[in-house]
Design a protein around this motif. Sequence first.
Motif: not given
Length: 218
Positions: A130-134, A188-195, A176-181, A205-210
């Motif tokens: 949420n700090a990133q999404l803000t 569908k996955v909005l953006v491919e996972r980032v590890t 390695m840790c991965a996250v995606h939305l 590192a995840y492109p939340w804006d995209v």
Amino acid sequence: MGQNPQRTVRAVTLEQVEPDYATEFVPRPFSLTPAELGGLPATLASEPTSVRAWVRFPAVASHVYGLALAWTPRAVYVEWEDGGVHRAWVWAPAVERAAVNQSAAVPTPPRPQVNAMTVRDTQSLVELINAQLTQCGAEFVTSMAQPAGPFGAVVFGSIEGHGVRLEFFIEPATNMCAVHLFDMTAKKVLVERVTAPTFPEAIEAYPWDVAINTLDLI
């Protein structure tokens, strides 16, 4: 736990894991090859199961106590402790559940302390997200969280009325840790996972804006 969806991954992504012996020569156990695994998907255990398994070494076979972390119709991904943590694929007929009195008498192999993942951990991770999404003028509102096998967790919620879920996953072979939305409506996955080595680094590192822009276009 019966209603929790069981997560599947490609069996070949669950690679053999061996302790770091540095320059010391230690015979390694055999793990099934990609050809032997047959391109099948592997089901990740919601909770690791105590088992006994025959593990093959170059000259001998060893009957070990361990944990079944994942399986396919023909093979089981087993973890055991012997001078460090080992993980390998063995044929399913070589694995059986450990009796209660047997498993109680043998210490459970220690789980990796780095990048351990539980549902409880997701609250602080959602705060970081949420700090990133803000910065994008958005907010993730949590509705519920649940485990996704021994290597991850899923948090269901919404962003600006869109039903989405956050998926957190640890690659068992590399830690390695991965996250995606994931968009629940479009499936569908909005953006491919980032590890990354840690979840905070993966979140940063995840492109939340995209991802948010993609969500707005759906």
